[in-house]
Motif scaffolding. Sequence first.
Motif, PDB file in Angstrom:
ATOM      1  N   ALA A 435      46.280  31.249  58.775  1.00 38.17           N
ATOM      2  CA  ALA A 435      47.192  32.545  59.535  1.00 38.17           C
ATOM      3  C   ALA A 435      46.489  33.801  59.326  1.00 38.17           C
ATOM      4  O   ALA A 435      46.957  34.714  60.142  1.00 38.17           O
ATOM      5  CB  ALA A 435      48.388  31.914  58.531  1.00 38.17           C
ATOM      6  N   CYS A 436      45.598  34.495  58.082  1.00 38.20           N
ATOM      7  CA  CYS A 436      45.501  35.533  57.811  1.00 38.20           C
ATOM      8  C   CYS A 436      44.350  36.134  59.315  1.00 38.20           C
ATOM      9  O   CYS A 436      44.184  37.473  59.375  1.00 38.20           O
ATOM     10  CB  CYS A 436      45.309  35.247  56.681  1.00 38.20           C
ATOM     11  SG  CYS A 436      46.558  35.688  56.033  1.00 38.20           S
ATOM     12  N   PHE A 437      44.055  35.515  59.630  1.00 41.49           N
ATOM     13  CA  PHE A 437      42.683  35.795  60.125  1.00 41.49           C
ATOM     14  C   PHE A 437      42.707  36.831  61.521  1.00 41.49           C
ATOM     15  O   PHE A 437      44.028  36.711  61.795  1.00 41.49           O
ATOM     16  CB  PHE A 437      41.683  34.996  61.207  1.00 41.49           C
ATOM     17  CG  PHE A 437      40.849  35.088  61.811  1.00 41.49           C
ATOM     18  CD1 PHE A 437      39.593  34.701  61.416  1.00 41.49           C
ATOM     19  CD2 PHE A 437      40.440  34.786  63.435  1.00 41.49           C
ATOM     20  CE1 PHE A 437      38.617  35.204  61.655  1.00 41.49           C
ATOM     21  CE2 PHE A 437      39.526  34.856  63.764  1.00 41.49           C
ATOM     22  CZ  PHE A 437      38.400  35.148  63.310  1.00 41.49           C
ATOM     23  N   PRO A 438      42.256  38.074  61.513  1.00 42.94           N
ATOM     24  CA  PRO A 438      40.570  38.002  61.290  1.00 42.94           C
ATOM     25  C   PRO A 438      40.599  38.975  60.368  1.00 42.94           C
ATOM     26  O   PRO A 438      39.835  39.733  60.101  1.00 42.94           O
ATOM     27  CB  PRO A 438      40.308  38.583  62.646  1.00 42.94           C
ATOM     28  CG  PRO A 438      41.437  39.476  63.081  1.00 42.94           C
ATOM     29  CD  PRO A 438      42.533  38.728  62.454  1.00 42.94           C
ATOM     30  N   ASP A 439      42.120  39.557  59.362  1.00 41.27           N
ATOM     31  CA  ASP A 439      42.099  40.141  57.990  1.00 41.27           C
ATOM     32  C   ASP A 439      40.568  39.320  57.061  1.00 41.27           C
ATOM     33  O   ASP A 439      42.086  39.182  55.697  1.00 41.27           O
ATOM     34  CB  ASP A 439      42.937  40.349  57.759  1.00 41.27           C
ATOM     35  CG  ASP A 439      43.443  41.307  56.319  1.00 41.27           C
ATOM     36  OD1 ASP A 439      42.168  41.899  56.603  1.00 41.27           O
ATOM     37  OD2 ASP A 439      44.557  42.124  55.991  1.00 41.27           O
ATOM     38  N   GLY A 440      40.003  39.885  57.068  1.00 41.42           N
ATOM     39  CA  GLY A 440      38.741  39.636  56.272  1.00 41.42           C
ATOM     40  C   GLY A 440      38.621  40.329  55.113  1.00 41.42           C
ATOM     41  O   GLY A 440      38.399  39.410  53.714  1.00 41.42           O
ATOM     42  N   GLN A 441      38.827  41.165  54.905  1.00 43.28           N
ATOM     43  CA  GLN A 441      39.826  41.798  53.648  1.00 43.28           C
ATOM     44  C   GLN A 441      40.774  41.169  52.532  1.00 43.28           C
ATOM     45  O   GLN A 441      40.222  40.968  52.007  1.00 43.28           O
ATOM     46  CB  GLN A 441      40.251  43.285  53.762  1.00 43.28           C
ATOM     47  CG  GLN A 441      40.462  44.231  52.176  1.00 43.28           C
ATOM     48  CD  GLN A 441      39.014  44.255  51.316  1.00 43.28           C
ATOM     49  OE1 GLN A 441      38.401  44.840  52.249  1.00 43.28           O
ATOM     50  NE2 GLN A 441      39.232  44.023  49.619  1.00 43.28           N
ATOM     51  N   GLU A 442      41.585  40.570  53.144  1.00 38.75           N
ATOM     52  CA  GLU A 442      42.508  40.456  51.961  1.00 38.75           C
ATOM     53  C   GLU A 442      42.043  38.393  51.865  1.00 38.75           C
ATOM     54  O   GLU A 442      42.465  38.134  50.768  1.00 38.75           O
ATOM     55  CB  GLU A 442      44.300  40.062  52.967  1.00 38.75           C
ATOM     56  CG  GLU A 442      45.572  39.123  52.969  1.00 38.75           C
ATOM     57  CD  GLU A 442      45.913  39.997  51.011  1.00 38.75           C
ATOM     58  OE1 GLU A 442      45.641  39.592  50.186  1.00 38.75           O
ATOM     59  OE2 GLU A 442      45.489  41.204  50.610  1.00 38.75           O
ATOM     60  N   ALA A 443      41.950  37.437  52.969  1.00 38.36           N
ATOM     61  CA  ALA A 443      40.938  36.524  52.577  1.00 38.36           C
ATOM     62  C   ALA A 443      40.013  36.871  51.700  1.00 38.36           C
ATOM     63  O   ALA A 443      39.732  35.578  51.104  1.00 38.36           O
ATOM     64  CB  ALA A 443      40.395  35.822  54.122  1.00 38.36           C
ATOM     65  N   TRP A 444      38.977  37.580  51.586  1.00 39.21           N
ATOM     66  CA  TRP A 444      38.246  37.735  50.425  1.00 39.21           C
ATOM     67  C   TRP A 444      38.832  37.821  49.211  1.00 39.21           C
ATOM     68  O   TRP A 444      38.539  37.122  47.910  1.00 39.21           O
ATOM     69  CB  TRP A 444      37.820  38.925  50.672  1.00 39.21           C
ATOM     70  CG  TRP A 444      35.688  39.320  49.619  1.00 39.21           C
ATOM     71  CD1 TRP A 444      35.605  37.865  49.323  1.00 39.21           C
ATOM     72  CD2 TRP A 444      35.705  40.068  49.027  1.00 39.21           C
ATOM     73  NE1 TRP A 444      34.936  38.305  48.061  1.00 39.21           N
ATOM     74  CE2 TRP A 444      35.275  39.508  48.282  1.00 39.21           C
ATOM     75  CE3 TRP A 444      35.962  41.189  49.500  1.00 39.21           C
ATOM     76  CZ2 TRP A 444      34.236  40.603  47.399  1.00 39.21           C
ATOM     77  CZ3 TRP A 444      35.041  42.631  48.399  1.00 39.21           C
ATOM     78  CH2 TRP A 444      34.303  42.123  47.190  1.00 39.21           C
ATOM     79  N   SER A 445      40.051  39.042  49.446  1.00 39.79           N
ATOM     80  CA  SER A 445      40.336  39.298  47.854  1.00 39.79           C
ATOM     81  C   SER A 445      41.219  37.606  47.666  1.00 39.79           C
ATOM     82  O   SER A 445      41.305  37.401  46.671  1.00 39.79           O
ATOM     83  CB  SER A 445      41.383  39.552  48.258  1.00 39.79           C
ATOM     84  OG  SER A 445      41.044  40.838  48.193  1.00 39.79           O
ATOM     85  N   GLU A 446      41.907  37.356  48.017  1.00 35.75           N
ATOM     86  CA  GLU A 446      42.612  35.599  47.677  1.00 35.75           C
ATOM     87  C   GLU A 446      41.168  34.525  47.709  1.00 35.75           C
ATOM     88  O   GLU A 446      42.693  33.316  46.831  1.00 35.75           O
ATOM     89  CB  GLU A 446      43.470  35.356  48.580  1.00 35.75           C
ATOM     90  CG  GLU A 446      44.532  36.372  48.958  1.00 35.75           C
ATOM     91  CD  GLU A 446      45.274  35.996  47.997  1.00 35.75           C
ATOM     92  OE1 GLU A 446      46.893  35.378  47.827  1.00 35.75           O
ATOM     93  OE2 GLU A 446      45.553  36.414  46.865  1.00 35.75           O
ATOM     94  N   HIS A 447      40.734  34.913  48.315  1.00 38.62           N
ATOM     95  CA  HIS A 447      39.369  33.774  48.065  1.00 38.62           C
ATOM     96  C   HIS A 447      39.068  33.859  46.375  1.00 38.62           C
ATOM     97  O   HIS A 447      38.944  33.113  44.992  1.00 38.62           O
ATOM     98  CB  HIS A 447      38.256  33.001  48.700  1.00 38.62           C
ATOM     99  CG  HIS A 447      37.563  32.876  48.260  1.00 38.62           C
ATOM    100  ND1 HIS A 447      37.439  30.896  48.281  1.00 38.62           N
ATOM    101  CD2 HIS A 447      36.233  33.229  47.709  1.00 38.62           C
ATOM    102  CE1 HIS A 447      35.930  30.690  48.066  1.00 38.62           C
ATOM    103  NE2 HIS A 447      35.469  32.012  47.586  1.00 38.62           N
ATOM    104  N   ARG A 448      38.838  35.430  46.105  1.00 30.33           N
ATOM    105  CA  ARG A 448      38.059  35.277  45.072  1.00 30.33           C
ATOM    106  C   ARG A 448      38.914  35.165  43.788  1.00 30.33           C
ATOM    107  O   ARG A 448      39.191  34.297  42.362  1.00 30.33           O
ATOM    108  CB  ARG A 448      37.942  37.016  44.892  1.00 30.33           C
ATOM    109  CG  ARG A 448      36.708  37.110  45.237  1.00 30.33           C
ATOM    110  CD  ARG A 448      36.503  39.256  45.054  1.00 30.33           C
ATOM    111  NE  ARG A 448      37.262  39.960  45.892  1.00 30.33           N
ATOM    112  CZ  ARG A 448      37.330  41.042  45.972  1.00 30.33           C
ATOM    113  NH1 ARG A 448      36.707  41.138  44.978  1.00 30.33           N
ATOM    114  NH2 ARG A 448      38.303  41.544  47.302  1.00 30.33           N
ATOM    115  N   ARG A 449      40.923  35.524  43.904  1.00 35.64           N
ATOM    116  CA  ARG A 449      41.298  35.050  42.717  1.00 35.64           C
ATOM    117  C   ARG A 449      41.503  33.469  42.366  1.00 35.64           C
ATOM    118  O   ARG A 449      41.817  32.798  41.845  1.00 35.64           O
ATOM    119  CB  ARG A 449      42.835  35.812  43.793  1.00 35.64           C
ATOM    120  CG  ARG A 449      44.351  35.728  42.463  1.00 35.64           C
ATOM    121  CD  ARG A 449      45.674  36.651  42.967  1.00 35.64           C
ATOM    122  NE  ARG A 449      46.036  35.461  44.330  1.00 35.64           N
ATOM    123  CZ  ARG A 449      47.068  34.510  44.497  1.00 35.64           C
ATOM    124  NH1 ARG A 449      47.419  33.694  43.056  1.00 35.64           N
ATOM    125  NH2 ARG A 449      47.637  33.890  45.938  1.00 35.64           N
TER     126      ARG A 449
END
Length: 516
Positions: A435-449
């Motif tokens: 759903a957050c696409f294309p905001d890769g910054q937020e997706a990368w942060s949540e993947h790391r978390r």
Amino acid sequence: MKKQFIKIVIVVAVFNLFSCTEDFEAINTNSTGQSEITLPDLFKGIYSNIVIAKPEWQYQLQQNLNADLWSGYMATPTGFAGGSNNSTYNLIDGWNDFAWAPTYKNIIAFTDAIERKTKNVQNDFYALSLLLKVQAMHKVTDTFGPAVYSQYGTGVLPVSYDSQEEIYNAMFTDLETAITHLTNKIQSGEPSNLAGVDKTVYAGDMTKWVKFGNSLRLRLAMRITKINPVLAKTEAEKSFAHTIGVITENNEILSLNIPHPVGVISEGWKDIRMSADMESILVGYSDPRLSKYFKESVQFPTEYKGVRTGINIISKSDHQDFSGLSDEIVSKITFMTAAEVYFLRAEGALRGWNMGGISQLLYEEGVKKSFEQHAATNATAYLADNSSVPTNYVDTAPGYAVNNTNAVSTITIEWNDIDTNELKLERIITQKWIACFPDGQEAWSEHRRTGYPKLFPVIKNTSGGIIDSNLGVRRINFPISEVNANAAGVASGVSKLNGPDNGATRLWWDTTGSNF
């Protein structure tokens, strides 16, 4: 950094030549007839640099060739720098400076100037500047970790860094200040003064800005669940319980109606394509949003084909005609969606927080809001699918079979109440990721978390053994330009890391172990 502080001194000196009044026009008018940087100009600079719209190559370096790749959203068919670059975990300093410098030069310098100009005069503008400051700075600290926050604008070198924990605490304080002021203004019945400086779709609507502020606070609260669960719960529940609350409808999405720069990078330059991870998940789910996000492959008509990140690229032409981004998805720049907020609340409810509903219903509403946002159909049937899973990836470009791999997740779509919390969280985050696409910054942060969604590991790793192929990049090292201008400041930042200044060191909130 030194030039940046000189710039602030110049701006502040200009402002201090003129007395401030409570009148917006007076704030922006130089009685001597000389030109002055106006509030609309300052705010315009902020909006255009949170995501750099022009020139597009700066956004390519600001986010596209780091977070957009590492989030699993996109991949590049181009073998930049001889095939050893961010996509293969060789972090290029000349690129990564753009994830740092524009925020300070063109956002924080401006919010600092707005504060000096309006804090004790017209707090509407100061409140809005704080919301934008946190929106910009949480991306910086979630990329680098320690950074300059409380000491910005002192004009003194070296400039000490705050730890990421200190920055998060300060951001919560700044959000509270902004939300409280705007809420009081709304409750007083006074009209908004923000229309003249607000270039977003909110057009000065203070109620929507308060909802955004609460939603941003909820996002940041969720980020610290593993490192400070007590504070996370407090800040999250404060956001939802607020009298105005959080974003709940798609007409409250915060966006700028200007083309997203990734459109030129995708369709003009063909430097970015759909990722293999997106292909695996969206094709595996027969997701109706697939055609809303991406175009069919030119090389393989009627198919949606993604490129795997971290491969040996022989020639750009081998993958450049895989699926590019759709015209719809690049038509605007979006900062926060209603769908994301429902998924944040779904996770909060899963953790036992008061989020105004049970986790399942909030999860399902997040999916529905995402479908509605993109005019996709059959959300009800999609949510009832308990068998579709991500599909195996096959690189159909001739000579690239080495990139083929089995799917790394078996998570389904339909909510299953007997699942463990970990499986439920994977389901929530996977759908939030979509759903957050294309905001890769937020997706990368949540993947790391969280570790979700599960992503394909790189095949080609040119980090020299620094970054683990399976764990991926955890942060970006401090840029050389900052080291050269503020070496002692950078040293203070390194001292507040949990390890060396490289891409393998985890951030403060990026802890190991279970999510629960």
